[in-house]
Write a protein that holds these residues in place. Structure first.
Motif, PDB file in Angstrom:
ATOM      1  N   PHE A   1       3.718  28.236  13.634  1.00  0.00           N
ATOM      2  CA  PHE A   1       5.137  27.905  13.592  1.00  0.00           C
ATOM      3  C   PHE A   1       5.303  26.814  12.540  1.00  0.00           C
ATOM      4  O   PHE A   1       4.638  25.780  12.607  1.00  0.00           O
ATOM      5  CB  PHE A   1       5.620  27.428  14.959  1.00  0.00           C
ATOM      6  N   ILE A   2       6.195  27.024  11.592  1.00  0.00           N
ATOM      7  CA  ILE A   2       6.260  26.128  10.433  1.00  0.00           C
ATOM      8  C   ILE A   2       7.682  26.070   9.898  1.00  0.00           C
ATOM      9  O   ILE A   2       8.443  27.045  10.020  1.00  0.00           O
ATOM     10  CB  ILE A   2       5.268  26.619   9.339  1.00  0.00           C
ATOM     11  N   THR A   3       8.054  24.947   9.313  1.00  0.00           N
ATOM     12  CA  THR A   3       9.394  24.823   8.743  1.00  0.00           C
ATOM     13  C   THR A   3       9.534  25.745   7.530  1.00  0.00           C
ATOM     14  O   THR A   3       8.555  26.014   6.825  1.00  0.00           O
ATOM     15  CB  THR A   3       9.697  23.379   8.315  1.00  0.00           C
ATOM     16  N   PRO A   4      10.731  26.249   7.271  1.00  0.00           N
ATOM     17  CA  PRO A   4      10.941  27.157   6.136  1.00  0.00           C
ATOM     18  C   PRO A   4      10.510  26.553   4.800  1.00  0.00           C
ATOM     19  O   PRO A   4       9.928  27.243   3.951  1.00  0.00           O
ATOM     20  CB  PRO A   4      12.447  27.412   6.165  1.00  0.00           C
ATOM     21  N   ALA A   5      10.785  25.269   4.602  1.00  0.00           N
ATOM     22  CA  ALA A   5      10.464  24.635   3.325  1.00  0.00           C
ATOM     23  C   ALA A   5       8.957  24.600   3.083  1.00  0.00           C
ATOM     24  O   ALA A   5       8.484  24.880   1.971  1.00  0.00           O
ATOM     25  CB  ALA A   5      11.032  23.217   3.277  1.00  0.00           C
TER      26      ALA A   5
END
Length: 290
Positions: free
Chosen positions: A167-171
């Motif tokens: 799970f990771i931020t879009p940026a």
């Protein structure tokens, strides 16, 4: 009144579909066959197994006696939230039902699901023994290095390499994809799934608002002292994640003492926890606390 009840029941499967499509963490839902509802409302029964390791084998006496224990633990839901709203009385029940269907779906998609996701990420970060690393990731190579470190830590802890989710931020995910190198593709290919999480759902801790008085809008905010998450690597088997949708409650206008409208209530019971002996399956990278 019976027609109103049947109408409510008819929407339950549709509401479940909205949840599954919108909730980023739904890929981590536990197998319902392994979890049972307890005797009391909001209770769940979780099976836990423990066993002895290998012992010396004696040619005369044979095997060293071992033991295996299977216990059922009853735990309470740690997410119990609800809300009600009113739809003005329409020409007939079918029209009111249509309004309910639209409103409830939008409510789940824009209000319920983001809070459920945020609550779960924060709960897993807060589990005793879960790995949390503070770091600033300035570019793609730094992100890849940090993800590789997370995977190595799990490998060392003998966490199964299947059913691991990133799970990771879009940026940050885009920074990795922009590299387009063999190394970056190799690291990303190790996961069962990669999920982009908006920063607004991705904190080490949240505060859930009461929906009353000064917190009348309800929902949640980032908790004081919490940090923004960069990414989380989670092994699905480490979690106890179960959601129960209570059937929507409908009060028809003739029983509504406050207004001439249908009252629709929505309550969600959910459990989000980490098995005590599997906390190595949760790894969180977060920014410094602002």
């Amino acid at each position: 009144m019976a027609n109103a009840i049947e109408l409510a029941k008819s929407y339950v499967p549709k509401l479940d579909e909205v949840y599954k499509l919108a909730a980023l963490t739904s890929v981590l839902d536990s197998d319902g066959a392994e979890l049972k509802e307890g005797a009391n409302a909001g209770e769940f029964i979780i099976p836990k197994m423990s066993m002895d390791g290998l012992g010396a084998y004696d040619r005369n006496n044979g095997y060293a006696q071992g033991s295996v224990t299977m216990e059922n633990e009853t735990v309470k839901a740690n997410f119990d939230r609800g809300r009600k709203f009113v739809v003005d009385v329409a020409d007939d029940l079918e029209t009111a039902g249509l309004a309910f269907g639209k409103l409830s779906a939008e409510f789940i998609r824009t209000m319920v699901v983001p809070e459920v996701d945020a609550f779960r990420f924060a709960a897993y970060c807060g589990a005793d023994g879960a790995t949390k690393k503070e770091e600033t990731l300035a570019d793609g190579p730094a992100v890849i290095k940090a993800i590789s470190a997370a995977c190595s830590a799990m490998d060392d802890a003998e966490v199964p390499n299947t059913d691991r989710y990133l799970f990771i931020t879009p940026a940050l995910l885009q920074a990795v994809k922009d590299m387009d190198t063999t190394k970056s593709r190799e690291v990303l290919s190790d996961f069962a799934g990669i999920v982009k999480v908006p920063q607004g759902r991705f904190y080490t801790g949240i505060k859930q608002l009461s929906g009353k008085d000064s917190e009348s809008k309800g929902g949640y905010t980032k908790a004081t002292g919490a940090a923004d998450l960069n990414f989380m690597v989670i092994h699905k088997g480490a979690l106890i994640q179960y959601t129960k949708h209570a059937a929507p409650k409908i009060i028809t206008p003739e029983y509504n003492n406050d207004s001439d409208g249908y009252i629709f209530g929505y309550r969600l019971l959910s459990l989000a926890d980490v098995y005590e002996n599997k906390v190595a399956g949760v790894y969180a990278s977060h920014k410094p606390v602002a």
